[in-house]
Design a protein around this motif. Sequence first.
Motif, PDB file in Angstrom:
ATOM      1  N   ALA A   1      30.454  72.775  26.700  1.00 38.43           N
ATOM      2  CA  ALA A   1      31.730  73.419  27.022  1.00 38.43           C
ATOM      3  C   ALA A   1      32.047  73.254  28.502  1.00 38.43           C
ATOM      4  O   ALA A   1      33.197  72.995  28.893  1.00 38.43           O
ATOM      5  CB  ALA A   1      31.687  74.896  26.638  1.00 38.43           C
ATOM      6  N   VAL A   2      31.017  73.384  29.348  1.00 45.14           N
ATOM      7  CA  VAL A   2      31.209  73.218  30.791  1.00 45.14           C
ATOM      8  C   VAL A   2      31.591  71.776  31.125  1.00 45.14           C
ATOM      9  O   VAL A   2      32.508  71.526  31.912  1.00 45.14           O
ATOM     10  CB  VAL A   2      29.928  73.624  31.552  1.00 45.14           C
ATOM     11  N   VAL A   3      30.895  70.816  30.506  1.00 41.56           N
ATOM     12  CA  VAL A   3      31.160  69.399  30.770  1.00 41.56           C
ATOM     13  C   VAL A   3      32.583  69.028  30.357  1.00 41.56           C
ATOM     14  O   VAL A   3      33.319  68.375  31.109  1.00 41.56           O
ATOM     15  CB  VAL A   3      30.134  68.506  30.047  1.00 41.56           C
ATOM     16  N   THR A   4      32.985  69.432  29.158  1.00 49.45           N
ATOM     17  CA  THR A   4      34.335  69.089  28.681  1.00 49.45           C
ATOM     18  C   THR A   4      35.408  69.761  29.524  1.00 49.45           C
ATOM     19  O   THR A   4      36.465  69.176  29.781  1.00 49.45           O
ATOM     20  CB  THR A   4      34.509  69.473  27.205  1.00 49.45           C
ATOM     21  N   ALA A   5      35.140  71.000  29.969  1.00 45.77           N
ATOM     22  CA  ALA A   5      36.111  71.691  30.817  1.00 45.77           C
ATOM     23  C   ALA A   5      36.270  70.973  32.154  1.00 45.77           C
ATOM     24  O   ALA A   5      37.382  70.856  32.683  1.00 45.77           O
ATOM     25  CB  ALA A   5      35.683  73.142  31.040  1.00 45.77           C
ATOM     26  N   GLN A   6      35.160  70.467  32.711  1.00 47.73           N
ATOM     27  CA  GLN A   6      35.233  69.718  33.968  1.00 47.73           C
ATOM     28  C   GLN A   6      35.893  68.362  33.770  1.00 47.73           C
ATOM     29  O   GLN A   6      36.561  67.849  34.670  1.00 47.73           O
ATOM     30  CB  GLN A   6      33.832  69.532  34.546  1.00 47.73           C
TER      31      GLN A   6
END
Length: 307
Positions: free
Chosen positions: A31-36
């Motif tokens: 979720a963090v990677v896709t948000a970034q």
Amino acid sequence: MRTAGPPALLLVLLGLVTIAEPNFFSTTALAVVTAQALPILLLGLGQMFVILTGGIDLSVAAVCSLGTVILAQTIGATGPLAILITAAATAAIGALTGLLTTIGQVPSFVVSLGALGFWGAIALALSGSTTIYIDANYGAIFWLSSVTFLSMPLAVWLGLLVVVAIWAFMHYHPRGNIFHLVGLGERAALMAGIRTRAVRVVAFALSGLFAGLAAIVLSSQQQSAAPQLADALLLPAIAAVLVGGCAITGGIGSAWKVIVGALIVTVLRVGGSVAGVDPNYQQIVYGAVVIAIVVLTLDRSKLAIIK
């Protein structure tokens, strides 16, 4: 190389990061990677249209930063309407850059470089050179980054829908390859009846539009705006387009390639942090990657003189 290389590189990077951090594939980490990756993806999609026509837009990150300022200053009074105001304003800015490039017959590199400084200064003036925190009507954009579906922010799913829409247009619409045609041979496209100047203006307008969308996502994630909030995303956005397999000389590229490129760039950023690499060296990596990819993908047959 353009077709199989980027996905293979992404898989290798994912494997290396997973070895360094076994929990990388947890839902929280993804979720963090896709948000970034999403702001880079949106900026890259806008940049893709310009690069397809054989140009480049160096002002996209500055326009995105300005978009966050416009959003922050209008959302209190207009609520959700501020989203449309921001997108319309940045699209108009992009179209203006395109008009200066086509009507003035000035290389896009020069015009967009000047626009980078101009719109960056406008953002500083409008914001008072300070960060603007969004309190009033923050709920109008709060849902983009805070509401999730299958553990992913809604903004990520909307970004995927945008990619699908671009792919469907380019694949099925009779004029879907018009940007590619201009990039492959503008003189031939002009003789075929294509209004090449209009196409290039539309490409820059789309670049501005996607810069505005990236600004909305960034403001939602940060709950703030700043005149230099997106400035560090210029190289990653260009790298995402080129690393994904789009040719800098134009005519070759797709939205799916930009997704792969955005993920590669984001995994490089996250992987560097996991491996303990100083963030200051990330720009060195992006610069080296952009130079290497340009060397590998440059169509020298289109350039009579390299200078």
